[in-house]
Design an enzyme around this catalytic site. Sequence first.
Site, PDB file in Angstrom:
ATOM      1  CE  LYS A  34      -1.931  -1.054   3.922  1.00  0.00           C
ATOM      2  NZ  LYS A  34      -1.364  -2.137   4.211  1.00  0.00           N
ATOM      3  NE  ARG A  89      -4.014  -0.871   9.974  1.00  0.00           N
ATOM      4  CZ  ARG A  89      -3.418  -0.422   9.149  1.00  0.00           C
ATOM      5  NH1 ARG A  89      -3.575   0.830   8.977  1.00  0.00           N
ATOM      6  NH2 ARG A  89      -2.113  -1.196   9.289  1.00  0.00           N
ATOM      7  NE  ARG A 109       7.917  -2.048   5.813  1.00  0.00           N
ATOM      8  CZ  ARG A 109       6.680  -2.415   6.416  1.00  0.00           C
ATOM      9  NH1 ARG A 109       5.599  -1.598   5.230  1.00  0.00           N
ATOM     10  NH2 ARG A 109       5.958  -2.569   7.071  1.00  0.00           N
ATOM     11  NE  ARG A 152       6.546  -0.358  10.269  1.00  0.00           N
ATOM     12  CZ  ARG A 152       5.514  -0.411   9.113  1.00  0.00           C
ATOM     13  NH1 ARG A 152       4.901   0.281   8.397  1.00  0.00           N
ATOM     14  NH2 ARG A 152       4.256  -1.023  10.002  1.00  0.00           N
ATOM     15  NE  ARG A 211       2.435  -4.679  11.722  1.00  0.00           N
ATOM     16  CZ  ARG A 211       3.063  -4.171  10.543  1.00  0.00           C
ATOM     17  NH1 ARG A 211       4.499  -4.776  10.833  1.00  0.00           N
ATOM     18  NH2 ARG A 211       3.024  -3.856   9.064  1.00  0.00           N
TER      19      ARG A 211
HETATM   20  P1  AP5 Z   1       4.464  -1.858   1.924  1.00  0.00           P
HETATM   21  O1  AP5 Z   1       4.364  -0.851   0.964  1.00  0.00           O
HETATM   22  O2  AP5 Z   1       5.243  -0.999   2.727  1.00  0.00           O
HETATM   23  O3  AP5 Z   1       3.804  -2.603   2.483  1.00  0.00           O
HETATM   24  P2  AP5 Z   1       2.504  -1.639   3.361  1.00  0.00           P
HETATM   25  O4  AP5 Z   1       1.637  -2.394   2.153  1.00  0.00           O
HETATM   26  O5  AP5 Z   1       2.599  -0.671   3.358  1.00  0.00           O
HETATM   27  O6  AP5 Z   1       2.688  -2.151   4.649  1.00  0.00           O
HETATM   28  P3  AP5 Z   1       2.458  -2.159   6.082  1.00  0.00           P
HETATM   29  O7  AP5 Z   1       3.434  -2.825   6.979  1.00  0.00           O
HETATM   30  O8  AP5 Z   1       3.003  -0.213   6.434  1.00  0.00           O
HETATM   31  O9  AP5 Z   1       1.043  -1.630   6.451  1.00  0.00           O
HETATM   32  P4  AP5 Z   1       0.107  -1.758   7.696  1.00  0.00           P
HETATM   33  O10 AP5 Z   1      -0.663  -1.123   7.377  1.00  0.00           O
HETATM   34  O11 AP5 Z   1       0.427  -2.337   8.732  1.00  0.00           O
HETATM   35  O12 AP5 Z   1       0.912  -0.867   8.399  1.00  0.00           O
HETATM   36  P5  AP5 Z   1       1.237   0.764   8.989  1.00  0.00           P
HETATM   37  O13 AP5 Z   1       2.350   1.453   9.141  1.00  0.00           O
HETATM   38  O14 AP5 Z   1      -0.428   1.689   7.983  1.00  0.00           O
HETATM   39  O15 AP5 Z   1       5.711  -2.567   1.604  1.00  0.00           O
HETATM   40  C1  AP5 Z   1       6.195  -3.836   2.032  1.00  0.00           C
HETATM   41  C2  AP5 Z   1       7.538  -4.394   1.786  1.00  0.00           C
HETATM   42  O16 AP5 Z   1       7.222  -5.126  -0.423  1.00  0.00           O
HETATM   43  C3  AP5 Z   1       8.699  -3.331   1.378  1.00  0.00           C
HETATM   44  O17 AP5 Z   1       9.650  -4.285   1.577  1.00  0.00           O
HETATM   45  C4  AP5 Z   1       8.330  -3.435  -0.559  1.00  0.00           C
HETATM   46  O18 AP5 Z   1       9.662  -2.459  -0.924  1.00  0.00           O
HETATM   47  C5  AP5 Z   1       7.964  -4.744  -0.710  1.00  0.00           C
HETATM   48  N1  AP5 Z   1       7.218  -4.814  -1.667  1.00  0.00           N
HETATM   49  C6  AP5 Z   1       6.394  -3.901  -2.181  1.00  0.00           C
HETATM   50  N2  AP5 Z   1       5.537  -4.830  -3.227  1.00  0.00           N
HETATM   51  C7  AP5 Z   1       5.898  -4.821  -3.452  1.00  0.00           C
HETATM   52  C8  AP5 Z   1       6.033  -6.514  -5.121  1.00  0.00           C
HETATM   53  N3  AP5 Z   1       5.202  -6.027  -5.879  1.00  0.00           N
HETATM   54  N4  AP5 Z   1       6.820  -7.348  -4.884  1.00  0.00           N
HETATM   55  C9  AP5 Z   1       7.988  -7.053  -4.378  1.00  0.00           C
HETATM   56  N5  AP5 Z   1       8.209  -5.992  -3.278  1.00  0.00           N
HETATM   57  C10 AP5 Z   1       7.077  -5.333  -2.679  1.00  0.00           C
HETATM   58  O19 AP5 Z   1       0.590   0.790  10.296  1.00  0.00           O
HETATM   59  C11 AP5 Z   1       1.246   0.140  11.185  1.00  0.00           C
HETATM   60  C12 AP5 Z   1       0.142  -0.033  12.982  1.00  0.00           C
HETATM   61  O20 AP5 Z   1       0.378   1.082  12.973  1.00  0.00           O
HETATM   62  C13 AP5 Z   1      -0.587  -0.341  13.180  1.00  0.00           C
HETATM   63  O21 AP5 Z   1      -0.202  -1.933  12.927  1.00  0.00           O
HETATM   64  C14 AP5 Z   1      -1.241   0.314  13.653  1.00  0.00           C
HETATM   65  O22 AP5 Z   1      -1.082  -0.032  15.220  1.00  0.00           O
HETATM   66  C15 AP5 Z   1      -0.847   1.635  13.775  1.00  0.00           C
HETATM   67  N6  AP5 Z   1      -2.231   2.363  12.537  1.00  0.00           N
HETATM   68  C16 AP5 Z   1      -1.708   2.865  11.124  1.00  0.00           C
HETATM   69  N7  AP5 Z   1      -3.005   2.923  10.788  1.00  0.00           N
HETATM   70  C17 AP5 Z   1      -3.938   3.157  11.719  1.00  0.00           C
HETATM   71  C18 AP5 Z   1      -5.694   3.453  11.160  1.00  0.00           C
HETATM   72  N8  AP5 Z   1      -6.109   3.731  10.478  1.00  0.00           N
HETATM   73  N9  AP5 Z   1      -6.296   2.550  12.874  1.00  0.00           N
HETATM   74  C19 AP5 Z   1      -5.233   2.036  13.748  1.00  0.00           C
HETATM   75  N10 AP5 Z   1      -4.186   1.735  14.121  1.00  0.00           N
HETATM   76  C20 AP5 Z   1      -3.662   2.348  13.155  1.00  0.00           C
END
Ligand code: AP5
Length: 218
Positions: free
Chosen positions: A18, A93, A132, A164, A175
């Site tokens: 994402k 979410r 990552r 991270r 997660r």
């Molecule tokens: P990446 O693009 O980083 O993936 P992502 O889907 O963004 O993953 P996240 O871990 O950031 O999502 P998340 O939703 O768990 O975390 P967030 O920060 O929102 O890609 C991942 C890896 O794969 C990278 O190394 C990339 O290079 C590689 N890659 C990408 N595409 C690829 C492909 N096609 N082929 C091969 N490799 C590829 O949330 C973190 C925490 O914050 C949550 O756990 C929660 O505690 C809190 N939080 C955030 N938002 C909320 C909310 N709305 N409500 C409540 N808590 C929240």
Amino acid sequence: MNKKAVYIIMLGPPGAGKGTQAEVLAERMGLVHVSSGDLFRENLSKETELGKLAQTFMSKGELVPDDVTIAMVKDRLTRPDCEKGAVLDGFPRTPAQAEALKVMLSSLGGDVTIVPFINVPDEVLVERLSGRWMSKSGRVYHAITNPPLEKWFDDVDDSPLYQREDDKPETVRNRIQVYYKQTSPLIEYYKEQGKLIEIDGTQDIDKVTEDLMKAVGK
Ligand code: AP5
């Protein structure tokens, strides 16, 4: 009142891509990339009260409570740079967040435009997250599939990259469970509204971008 604002919601499990895709999409469409995770991490690095509270949930892979998350995103979306809209990554979410977003956007004269759902099977997610590397400004790399030009520094501003805390395999597994329990109902929610477009997230990064650009009509 801004009727033409575009709001794209990136939906998908942790590690689906994402953030990677939201960054490109926002740049190509001239929109702002709003990542709730990045906003929490920014607060954490500035040691704000919100950051400290969020950390107690993030470190376990749990969601931060809806009320604080909604208030934080509302504050971000109402800033002048979001006038043309935004690519939302990680928000909403939960069903409560989705309802709050609807009200928020309606008060800005807009609505959710489209919801790309990046689908990737569970077994790929842990591998992606354990490789990552991130820059402080939120750019995302992967040790194998998307390495930086120089290990481990950001391609754009040369700052050191980091891994991270919540990307440890045991936290990632939680997660993913939390995603199925609390976030996956949004797939049906947006499908019923005719806004969901499923994208095969197992393809190369560039191919996923190509499919996304087609989905948003660009
Ligand atoms: P990446 O693009 O980083 O993936 P992502 O889907 O963004 O993953 P996240 O871990 O950031 O999502 P998340 O939703 O768990 O975390 P967030 O920060 O929102 O890609 C991942 C890896 O794969 C990278 O190394 C990339 O290079 C590689 N890659 C990408 N595409 C690829 C492909 N096609 N082929 C091969 N490799 C590829 O949330 C973190 C925490 O914050 C949550 O756990 C929660 O505690 C809190 N939080 C955030 N938002 C909320 C909310 N709305 N409500 C409540 N808590 C929240």
